[in-house]
Motif scaffolding. Sequence first.
Motif, PDB file in Angstrom:
ATOM      1  N   HIS A 102       0.826  -1.211   0.000  1.00  0.00           N
ATOM      2  CA  HIS A 102       0.000   0.000   0.000  1.00  0.00           C
ATOM      3  C   HIS A 102       0.862   1.263   0.000  1.00  0.00           C
ATOM      4  N   ASP A 103       2.129   1.098   0.337  1.00  0.00           N
ATOM      5  CA  ASP A 103       3.020   2.230   0.535  1.00  0.00           C
ATOM      6  C   ASP A 103       4.003   2.395  -0.618  1.00  0.00           C
ATOM      7  N   ASN A 104       4.430   1.281  -1.202  1.00  0.00           N
ATOM      8  CA  ASN A 104       5.477   1.370  -2.218  1.00  0.00           C
ATOM      9  C   ASN A 104       5.017   0.940  -3.607  1.00  0.00           C
ATOM     10  N   ASN A 105       3.699   0.856  -3.814  1.00  0.00           N
ATOM     11  CA  ASN A 105       3.178   0.453  -5.113  1.00  0.00           C
ATOM     12  C   ASN A 105       1.901   1.249  -5.402  1.00  0.00           C
ATOM     13  N   ASP A 106       1.916   2.025  -6.466  1.00  0.00           N
ATOM     14  CA  ASP A 106       0.783   2.911  -6.758  1.00  0.00           C
ATOM     15  C   ASP A 106      -0.515   2.153  -6.991  1.00  0.00           C
ATOM     16  N   ILE A 107      -0.440   1.004  -7.633  1.00  0.00           N
ATOM     17  CA  ILE A 107      -1.648   0.245  -7.961  1.00  0.00           C
ATOM     18  C   ILE A 107      -2.313  -0.271  -6.697  1.00  0.00           C
ATOM     19  N   PHE A 108      -1.534  -0.843  -5.787  1.00  0.00           N
ATOM     20  CA  PHE A 108      -2.122  -1.384  -4.568  1.00  0.00           C
ATOM     21  C   PHE A 108      -2.420  -0.284  -3.541  1.00  0.00           C
ATOM     22  N   GLN A 109      -1.725   0.835  -3.659  1.00  0.00           N
ATOM     23  CA  GLN A 109      -2.082   1.976  -2.817  1.00  0.00           C
ATOM     24  C   GLN A 109      -3.480   2.468  -3.169  1.00  0.00           C
ATOM     25  N   ALA A 110      -3.784   2.539  -4.458  1.00  0.00           N
ATOM     26  CA  ALA A 110      -5.119   2.946  -4.893  1.00  0.00           C
ATOM     27  C   ALA A 110      -6.172   1.950  -4.427  1.00  0.00           C
ATOM     28  N   LEU A 111      -5.840   0.663  -4.476  1.00  0.00           N
ATOM     29  CA  LEU A 111      -6.767  -0.358  -3.990  1.00  0.00           C
ATOM     30  C   LEU A 111      -7.067  -0.157  -2.508  1.00  0.00           C
ATOM     31  N   SER A 112      -6.070   0.146  -1.717  1.00  0.00           N
ATOM     32  CA  SER A 112      -6.261   0.300  -0.263  1.00  0.00           C
ATOM     33  C   SER A 112      -7.198   1.454   0.072  1.00  0.00           C
ATOM     34  N   LYS A 113      -7.351   2.405  -0.865  1.00  0.00           N
ATOM     35  CA  LYS A 113      -8.176   3.588  -0.619  1.00  0.00           C
ATOM     36  C   LYS A 113      -9.532   3.522  -1.326  1.00  0.00           C
ATOM     37  N   GLN A 114      -9.871   2.362  -1.902  1.00  0.00           N
ATOM     38  CA  GLN A 114     -11.158   2.220  -2.584  1.00  0.00           C
ATOM     39  C   GLN A 114     -12.292   2.627  -1.659  1.00  0.00           C
ATOM     40  N   ALA A 115     -13.132   3.551  -2.120  1.00  0.00           N
ATOM     41  CA  ALA A 115     -14.164   4.126  -1.256  1.00  0.00           C
ATOM     42  C   ALA A 115     -15.157   3.078  -0.761  1.00  0.00           C
ATOM     43  N   LYS A 116     -15.562   2.148  -1.625  1.00  0.00           N
ATOM     44  CA  LYS A 116     -16.562   1.168  -1.187  1.00  0.00           C
ATOM     45  C   LYS A 116     -15.981   0.186  -0.168  1.00  0.00           C
ATOM     46  N   LEU A 117     -14.660   0.040  -0.171  1.00  0.00           N
ATOM     47  CA  LEU A 117     -14.003  -0.814   0.816  1.00  0.00           C
ATOM     48  C   LEU A 117     -13.812  -0.072   2.133  1.00  0.00           C
ATOM     49  N   THR A 118     -13.298   1.139   2.077  1.00  0.00           N
ATOM     50  CA  THR A 118     -13.046   1.891   3.312  1.00  0.00           C
ATOM     51  C   THR A 118     -14.346   2.303   4.001  1.00  0.00           C
ATOM     52  N   ALA A 119     -15.436   2.416   3.254  1.00  0.00           N
ATOM     53  CA  ALA A 119     -16.729   2.696   3.901  1.00  0.00           C
ATOM     54  C   ALA A 119     -17.090   1.573   4.861  1.00  0.00           C
ATOM     55  N   ILE A 120     -16.794   0.334   4.466  1.00  0.00           N
ATOM     56  CA  ILE A 120     -17.100  -0.817   5.320  1.00  0.00           C
ATOM     57  C   ILE A 120     -16.150  -0.874   6.510  1.00  0.00           C
ATOM     58  N   THR A 121     -14.858  -0.688   6.276  1.00  0.00           N
ATOM     59  CA  THR A 121     -13.900  -0.757   7.381  1.00  0.00           C
ATOM     60  C   THR A 121     -14.159   0.348   8.397  1.00  0.00           C
ATOM     61  N   ASN A 122     -14.484   1.561   7.911  1.00  0.00           N
ATOM     62  CA  ASN A 122     -14.780   2.659   8.829  1.00  0.00           C
ATOM     63  C   ASN A 122     -16.039   2.369   9.649  1.00  0.00           C
ATOM     64  N   PHE A 123     -17.030   1.750   9.016  1.00  0.00           N
ATOM     65  CA  PHE A 123     -18.253   1.393   9.733  1.00  0.00           C
ATOM     66  C   PHE A 123     -17.972   0.352  10.814  1.00  0.00           C
ATOM     67  N   LEU A 124     -17.274  -0.706  10.461  1.00  0.00           N
ATOM     68  CA  LEU A 124     -17.029  -1.774  11.428  1.00  0.00           C
ATOM     69  C   LEU A 124     -16.148  -1.313  12.583  1.00  0.00           C
ATOM     70  N   LEU A 125     -15.212  -0.408  12.308  1.00  0.00           N
ATOM     71  CA  LEU A 125     -14.276   0.039  13.342  1.00  0.00           C
ATOM     72  C   LEU A 125     -14.678   1.374  13.970  1.00  0.00           C
ATOM     73  N   GLY A 126     -15.741   1.978  13.463  1.00  0.00           N
ATOM     74  CA  GLY A 126     -16.322   3.137  14.121  1.00  0.00           C
ATOM     75  C   GLY A 126     -15.529   4.417  14.030  1.00  0.00           C
ATOM     76  N   SER A 127     -14.683   4.542  13.026  1.00  0.00           N
ATOM     77  CA  SER A 127     -13.877   5.755  12.860  1.00  0.00           C
ATOM     78  C   SER A 127     -13.204   5.697  11.501  1.00  0.00           C
ATOM     79  N   ASP A 128     -12.480   6.755  11.177  1.00  0.00           N
ATOM     80  CA  ASP A 128     -11.584   6.666  10.034  1.00  0.00           C
ATOM     81  C   ASP A 128     -10.538   5.590  10.327  1.00  0.00           C
ATOM     82  N   THR A 129      -9.987   5.040   9.264  1.00  0.00           N
ATOM     83  CA  THR A 129      -9.005   3.964   9.425  1.00  0.00           C
ATOM     84  C   THR A 129      -7.747   4.275   8.618  1.00  0.00           C
ATOM     85  N   TYR A 130      -6.691   3.569   8.942  1.00  0.00           N
ATOM     86  CA  TYR A 130      -5.451   3.654   8.165  1.00  0.00           C
ATOM     87  C   TYR A 130      -4.894   2.239   8.011  1.00  0.00           C
ATOM     88  N   ILE A 131      -3.963   2.067   7.098  1.00  0.00           N
ATOM     89  CA  ILE A 131      -3.381   0.745   6.867  1.00  0.00           C
ATOM     90  C   ILE A 131      -2.288   0.483   7.893  1.00  0.00           C
TER      91      ILE A 131
END
Length: 293
Positions: A102-131
Amino acid sequence: MSQKLAQEDRYPSRIAAQPERLERKDPVVYSKWTPDSPLTQEQAAFYEKNGYLFLENFFTESEVNVWREELNRLQASYREQEASHVIREPQSKEVRSIFAVHDNNDIFQALSKQAKLTAITNFLLGSDTYIHQSRINYKPGFTGKEFYWHSDFETWHVEDGMPAMRALSCSIALTDNHPFNGPLMIIPGSHKTFVACVGQTPDDHFKESLRKQEYGVPDQESLAALAEKHGIEMPVGKAGSVLLFDCNVLHGSSSNISPYPRSNVFMVYNSVENKLNDPYSGQKPRPGYIATR
């Protein structure tokens, strides 16, 4: 370990002479469900109860093809190139995992920030999240080695200083996962029990544990008891499926002796309100490519 740190450690492990099973002290789902939530009420309840959620066809075939091509390119480029964030199989030079994608590869960095994915992680963890951690796992046909049963949180707590069970893993299948090519196995419901392990952690343990883990491994009696109580499940599906699982759920995978490879991208999301302390083992922190601080 300082007295202050010991008092703050709600999940002591690798300290006592005997293993122990402790009740979870943290929530599982940190947000209250509403009709606007990114998961259905049934999905949120399933995750709360079982500690995981399998979402089939989450990503499209065209998306997966881009990531698979990059996965193959990275594997080829690191086959003969040494790097600290590249982990090899215990008995060979084959690439087992590549960390910090997520840090040293542009393609997988973009994947880590996918909005439909982070919406779920933020919901389950109750806040903004980071990798907290990311990696590609390769499990080639015929020779892919096993990952023994473990709780990620036990290691992240002891060796990284993660204070609370407020993190989750997202495993994105880049190849089809079958019951016969070494998929992830989960003990559903085990996320509500913390298995304190035995054995003092050696210095620089990460250098060997990422190839074959020997410390922070739950005892067989606890594993048997939890499997007897909850059973073992094996979520499998096509490439593009996503498996979300709680940081404390017990999981592992067998070796792959089938001809069919199994490769996944792992993204570990941690709450911004659960940032790392000093390691609870009292040792120096693991490198940033394993645990983002």
